[in-house]
Enzyme design. Sequence first.
Site, PDB file in Angstrom:
ATOM      1  N   HIS A 156       0.849  -1.193   0.000  1.00  0.00           N
ATOM      2  CA  HIS A 156       0.000   0.000   0.000  1.00  0.00           C
ATOM      3  C   HIS A 156       0.884   1.242   0.000  1.00  0.00           C
ATOM      4  CE1 HIS A 156       0.987  -0.634   4.225  1.00  0.00           C
ATOM      5  NE2 HIS A 156       0.509   0.563   4.551  1.00  0.00           N
ATOM      6  N   ASP A 188       5.990   4.359   5.139  1.00  0.00           N
ATOM      7  CA  ASP A 188       6.886   3.348   5.693  1.00  0.00           C
ATOM      8  C   ASP A 188       6.945   2.078   4.843  1.00  0.00           C
ATOM      9  OD1 ASP A 188       4.227   2.917   6.514  1.00  0.00           O
ATOM     10  OD2 ASP A 188       4.822   1.779   8.274  1.00  0.00           O
ATOM     11  N   HIS A 189       6.217   2.092   3.712  1.00  0.00           N
ATOM     12  CA  HIS A 189       6.246   0.947   2.806  1.00  0.00           C
ATOM     13  C   HIS A 189       6.728   1.309   1.397  1.00  0.00           C
ATOM     14  CE1 HIS A 189       4.121  -1.831   5.579  1.00  0.00           C
ATOM     15  NE2 HIS A 189       3.697  -0.677   6.069  1.00  0.00           N
ATOM     16  N   HIS A 246      -7.213  -2.111   5.724  1.00  0.00           N
ATOM     17  CA  HIS A 246      -6.410  -1.043   6.309  1.00  0.00           C
ATOM     18  C   HIS A 246      -7.094   0.293   6.013  1.00  0.00           C
ATOM     19  CE1 HIS A 246      -2.978   0.618   8.204  1.00  0.00           C
ATOM     20  NE2 HIS A 246      -2.364   1.060   7.119  1.00  0.00           N
ATOM     21  N   ASP A 258      -0.260  -4.507   7.984  1.00  0.00           N
ATOM     22  CA  ASP A 258      -1.162  -3.358   7.979  1.00  0.00           C
ATOM     23  C   ASP A 258      -2.599  -3.751   7.652  1.00  0.00           C
ATOM     24  OD1 ASP A 258       1.581  -2.345   7.727  1.00  0.00           O
ATOM     25  OD2 ASP A 258       0.618  -0.383   7.608  1.00  0.00           O
ATOM     26  N   HIS A 307       6.451  -6.021  11.596  1.00  0.00           N
ATOM     27  CA  HIS A 307       5.789  -4.715  11.695  1.00  0.00           C
ATOM     28  C   HIS A 307       5.456  -4.357  13.149  1.00  0.00           C
ATOM     29  CE1 HIS A 307       3.096  -1.357  10.509  1.00  0.00           C
ATOM     30  NE2 HIS A 307       3.793  -1.382   9.379  1.00  0.00           N
TER      31      HIS A 307
END
Length: 305
Positions: free
Chosen positions: A61, A65-66, A138, A206, A265
């Site tokens: 997504h 942070d991804h 999410h 997530d 995570h």
Amino acid sequence: MLDYCLLGTGGMMPLPKRYLTSLITRYNGSSLLIDCGEGTQIALKASGISPKPIDVICITHFHADHVAGLPGFLLTMGNAERTEDLLIIGPKGVPDVVKSLCVVAQELPFKINYIEITEDTQTVRYKGYVIEAFKVDHRVTCYGYTIRIERAGRFDAVRARTAGIPLEFWSRLQKGEIIEDGDKVYTPDMVLGPDRKGIKLTYCTDSRPVDSIVSAAGDADLFICEGMYGDEELIDKARRKKHMMMSEAANLAKKAGVKELWYTHYSPSVIKPDQYLDAMRGIFPNCKMPRDGWYGTLTFEEGED
């Protein structure tokens, strides 16, 4: 066999001793990366892995942070003299997101191709990988990924001889080729037995716990899942922010019948994930609390030569 390395295990922000969550796998000389947050290229370097053989990047997504590590990561790939095309898979809009991020990394020596995931479930076959994306729950559109390595049935030499197939075609048929020889056509099913059990790794982060995760992870050899919080009093926060408790991930693993669960995570507030391990093993015994750089290999079942 499928080699894998959990490059980072952190959520939200990189920490001095914890990189952001990212996974790399390697099969038959080709590498696949899932997510690329800030510092992923440093995590890769710390694990002693080259970025050059990475042929596909899967994005779960579009939270920073991804994906925020993509520009530097792609530049590092370019500096490694990569020239082969790169495939990036992600939610709808992934070409625009990557191109926007890469305004600072415009001169790459390789072409980037894209596949947008637009359905609740979608399958991509690439470089020997079967990549199955599945939608999770999410705050923004988010997908988990199952990576499968299929395994064809055993070659049956008796059937090949009985069918009069020339010896020179046997190895090609075993690799799945369809061969035309004059007016004759030879197909793999003429010489191969039923498909054998392959390899399956499911990765999910997530998300709240939903049935789509159980379905996607069913009977996985390894299930890597978000364990954002361990303290049960944080359940309301997890629900509000659309993240998952460690106990919820353990229950998903139990329902899906996976062989092994790895958490990832972790919230920055989770300083020592191991303190929750005994409690989680009370729900799902074969679970582990990895650290950055944990790696392993999944192999085909013994006796399945």
